[in-house]
Structures are given as structure tokens and as C-alpha cells.
Enzyme design. Sequence first.
Site, PDB file in Angstrom:
ATOM      1  N   ASP A 109      -6.930  34.690  15.720  1.00 45.11           N
ATOM      2  CA  ASP A 109      -8.536  34.113  15.726  1.00 45.11           C
ATOM      3  C   ASP A 109      -8.444  33.015  15.635  1.00 45.11           C
ATOM      4  O   ASP A 109      -7.724  32.002  15.029  1.00 45.11           O
ATOM      5  CB  ASP A 109      -8.711  34.988  13.740  1.00 45.11           C
ATOM      6  CG  ASP A 109      -9.690  35.251  13.902  1.00 45.11           C
ATOM      7  OD1 ASP A 109     -10.334  35.106  14.102  1.00 45.11           O
ATOM      8  OD2 ASP A 109     -10.225  34.284  12.899  1.00 45.11           O
ATOM      9  N   GLU A 152      -8.856  33.339  20.923  1.00 43.61           N
ATOM     10  CA  GLU A 152      -9.942  32.902  20.673  1.00 43.61           C
ATOM     11  C   GLU A 152      -9.684  31.522  20.955  1.00 43.61           C
ATOM     12  O   GLU A 152      -9.832  30.872  20.405  1.00 43.61           O
ATOM     13  CB  GLU A 152     -10.856  33.392  19.799  1.00 43.61           C
ATOM     14  CG  GLU A 152     -11.221  34.877  19.748  1.00 43.61           C
ATOM     15  CD  GLU A 152     -11.719  34.622  18.638  1.00 43.61           C
ATOM     16  OE1 GLU A 152     -13.699  35.290  18.413  1.00 43.61           O
ATOM     17  OE2 GLU A 152     -11.781  33.739  16.864  1.00 43.61           O
TER      18      GLU A 152
END
Length: 669
Positions: free
Chosen positions: A351, A380
Site C-alpha cells: 500500500d 502503489e
Amino acid sequence: MKQVSFLMTVVLVMLLISCTPTRKKEYASFDEYPVPNGDLTEMEYTVHSTTFSLWAPTADEVRLMLFDSGHEGHAYQTVPMEPADDGTWKATVEKNLLGKFYTFNVKINDKWQGDTPGINAKAVGINGKRAAIIDMRMTDPEGWNTEVKPAFKSPADVVIYEMHHRDLSVHFSSGIKNKGKFIALTERGTKTPDSLSTTGLDHLIDLGITHVHLLPSFDYASIDESKLKDKKYNWGYDPLNYNVPEGSYATDPFTPSSRIREFKKMVMALHKAGIRVIMDVVYNHVNDLGSSNFERTAPGYFFRKKKDGSWANGSACGNETASERPMMRKYMIESVLYWMKEYHVDGFRFDLMGIHDIETMNEIRKAVNAVDPSIIIYGEGWAAEAPQLPADSLAMKANTQRMPGIAAFSDEMRDGLRGPFNNNHKGAFLAGIPGGEQSIKFGIVGAVKHPQVHLDSVNYTKIAWAGEPTQMISYVSCHDDMCLVDRLQASVPGITPKQLVLLDKLAQTAVFTSQGIPFIYAGEEIMRDKKGVHNSFESPDSINAIDWRLKALHADVFAYYKGLIALRKAHPAFRMGKAEMVRKHLEFLPVDGSNVIAFRVKGHANGDACQDLIVILNARTQMTKVTVPAAKYTVFCKDGFVSVDGSLGTLYGPEVYVAPQTALIMGSY
Ligand code: CA
């Protein structure tokens, strides 16, 4: 006698000094904090004794508290811990502590920091407040030590299915007994009430995905595990204990072994079904900085600050961890290895990976490779706010080439297809709006350098950021933002139900014929929607749950997704995996005007049986003529249908026609 007693006094004083549980240590900077050798194990249990260890280098005093319960009552014993040279504090309790619970409490500058299960608890009581003393080997399901991971050849073969435990099984129509639980994924033979459709694990097997990507499944804070009857929902991006499974997904969160054993059962059932397991890991921030286990052991150390002294907030969740500091880096590496070894996890999705530094991500890849190079890592490649490190040192998408073996999501392709993330109502290629073509082509080649992709026309990035196409995750929707059905409804004015289905299929055709790693959001394959809710992180089940009755209603959509996956598996040309090969074999074909993309993968690419594979994506509302090399083609996808075996017939070049809002895929032999 006098001499002897003097000697005894000296020995006694020395013993007292060496045993005294107080120590004060000042450091000029975090760089001076000692970093212990070996792993960060905080509790080691044997039947005879349990040894405790906590890294708290600035502590004046540390005490261990022992409890009978995971949540009730006071400590029945407090044990002073003793400092070691490496910044850790240690204590050994010479008893069989099996079934007991513990916390640490650290005193710094005369202030007790509050109870913490430590940063490395492996088992916890309800809501993760106290760590539990269990024998990890007792949590292994039968056959655990001999279970085998599904075969893996190349990351180019991976097909990812992103899912939330509650979404998948909680709806009554799932026919699954253990709704919202890890072990929902162990149930076989589950069906909708009308018996028309398989659900859960059988559904995943039928669909043909290779990896499930589980939304946060470590212990997080937002769900009260003692009140599961409230049916509260959360995605789980609020980490509490990084190395323990979340309790609300266990059948009995009060019993520490329950969540651990059931997580393992889930992994084992998925492996047996030929599906690998990816965990969403969220090391970039914690639920609450002040009360976090990090802050209660080494205040300030694990988090970055801004120049003005306030806490940095690259996560937009209130804080930002400091991966560049040796203990945080060590912690992340160990945590990833722990999930691999203890839980047999096969991949990690980071994340807000852009908050972490490049060196840490590369160290993680290196440590993982030493154990098992088939573990996939992606993340990400961005942050919510600019992190407090120089941009060129961060694991941002733009720096992907400096992180071999690590992939990033392509928002270029995603938004080229559906429209920008910051405006749900603005469409792009799928909505018939020109301009997204180069961004989609960028995604089709897997974000690598390609002579026909004009980077100056790509939406967010002006560099080909992937070194290899397997460093790009290809997708059009995920848990964030609107799901695909909602997005199409919001961004294509006057869209009819028929067009919705066609555009949904067209969108994923781009994803599955891309040289990146394809990724879909659970339920898209049966037209799941979220009633237009853009950020459903704590929306109720009525928004998030997958209604499995949609599967029969949209049997053609499911067949299409399944067909795309099968087509990708059948044709190595769609998963070349190497940038050089992509540049050599993938060629975009000229088309007139916008909202049509045509390409061929030529020359038996990557050993494909087909001489040429042709893919045409037509987002126009009109039939479109495209010129292709003159040949006889077997049709694999046409008019919203996919068939791997060529039962859709044949077409002859050089002129082919593609129906409105559909894709044409065909191959010559
Ligand atoms: Ca929890």
C-alpha cells in the site's frame, strides 16, 4: 575473614550494578540508535520458560506484565526487564506460560508510555491489545508442513483477483457457511440458493485466476472484534499488529490460535485449488501514531517528521513511517519473510509503496529471493501527500526501473480507459472521448519503452517507467474509487444496460491483452456494483457485498472474463514478460481517428502457435473498419463473446469490421 567479606561486598555491588533494571541512554540522532543482530523475536516460548525481548533503546525502565486474559483484569505479575547493549530489554520467566497474555510498558523520561503487545506480537487476544503466549506449531492444520504451492513459472503468467473477505462471502446468496471469515475460502461446492451458480472458491477455480490478492488481513483497528454482531465493515487500512491475522475474520477472535489456524487453513485450501495468495501490506502508516506499538517502544523513531517538526503524513491517514531507518527497514523485511514462512503467503501488494524508500524495497526483494523468487511483489507507486524524503529515493512508479522484480500499478492505462481518478463523472476512451489512446497503448506494452508509444501524449507519465512488462500491473478498477460498473454508469452519459455490458467487457479486454500483469477487482466478472459509492472503505455490507445472483443474470459476462483468462493462458504472445520481445513482436496498426486501438503480436511471439495475433479495441458507437495483414484468421473474440477454440469462425484480411463498443481478437496460423 575481613578480606573475604570485603570481596563478597564487591561482588554483591557488582551484581547489583549489572542486574539493575534502570538505564538511561541519550542519542544525538536516530542514526546512533543501536540495531540488534538477529531477528526481532519478542517472545520465545518453551514448556519450561518463556523469554521476552523488546527493543526500546531510549527507555529508562521496561516492565513485562503477565495476564490470565486477553482483555480482562489486571496483570497477575509484573516482571522488570533488564537492558542489553543492543537497545533491547530482556526477561525470562521460568514457568510454563502457555495460554497467558502479556504486554510491555516502557518508561522514558519518567513517563510510562502505555501498554503495548510490542511491535512484533505473533498472537494476540481480542482487539490486539495484549500479546498471547501460544505454541505456534499447535496452530498448524494437518498436512501444513507438506503442503505445496501451486506451480509458478513467470510473473507474466499471473492473473490477480483482488478481494475483501466480507465482500466475497457475506451476502446470503453466497451459500457459504462461514460468512466474512478466512475459512469461507475453504468451502467447496457452494452455490447460490437457486443452485444456478457456483460461488466462493469454486467460482474462483472456474474463473481461472492464478492469485487472490487479499485486502488487509493483518490485525487492524477499526472493527471491534468483540462486537461482530454489529456487522461493521472496513477495508482494514488501519494497521495495529502487522504480524497477526485480523480477528474479525476468525470464527473465535477471543482465542488467539483461531485466527492463525484459520488463516493457514485458507492458504492451504487455496493452494490445493491451484491458487496462490497475495497479502495487501500496509507498512506505510499505522492506525493511530500516539497509541501505536511503534511509538510506545521507541518514540519518534519509526515515523518521519516534517521540517517544521510536525508529523509527516504521506499516507493522508495521519502519519508516515520511516522505512529508511535501519530498524523499520529490518522490521519490514522480517515481517514479509514471516508471512512467507509461517503462513506460506505467495505475494505482497504494498500500500502506498511510494512512501517507502527504494533501498528498502530492493532489500525486501533480495531477502524474499533468497527464500523463494516466485513470490511476487507490487505496489502503489505513489503516496497520498509528498513524503519527507527526496523524490528520487522513493519507491515511486517513476523509479520502478531501479527496483527490478517489483511492479507498480499503471494509472495511465486505468484512467486512459475510464477517466481520471479525481473526477468520477469524467469518462475517457470507453466513453467515446478521444485522447486516452496513447495512455492505453502505454499499458498494452507493459509500460516499457516502445517505438510506437508517444510518451508526450501519455496522461501522467512522460517516461517508460517499467524495465520489463511484468513490472506493470494492468487494471481498470480496484477497491479504491468506483468499481467498473459504477464508473461506466457515472461517466458514459445515457449508457444503456446493453452498452454497460459491452463496455465492461471491452475494458477488461484491454487489461487481459496487456503485457503487464492483469488484475481485476472481485465481482467485476459478474457485474457487481457498489451503488455508486466511490470510497466504500466503511460502507455497510449492503454496498460492499457481492450479490452472487448476478452471476446467473450476467452469465455471458462471466463467460467472457473466463474466456479472456483462458485466452491469455493459451497464448504466450500475450505474456511475453520481456521488454525486448515486446518491442520486437508487438506492433500497433494504423487506424483512422480516435477511440480505436489495433495491434498485432507477430511472428509466433514467445513461442505462440499463432503467426499473428490481432487485437482491435473499438470504443466507438459505430462499426469500424480496420486494415490488417491479409491472411485467414481464426476468431477468438467478437461481438462480446470469447472462444479459445476458434468456434466463433474465421475472418479474412485485409479488411475487418468491428462492431460498436466491442473487441475483435483473432489469430493466423
Ligand atoms: Ca483487529
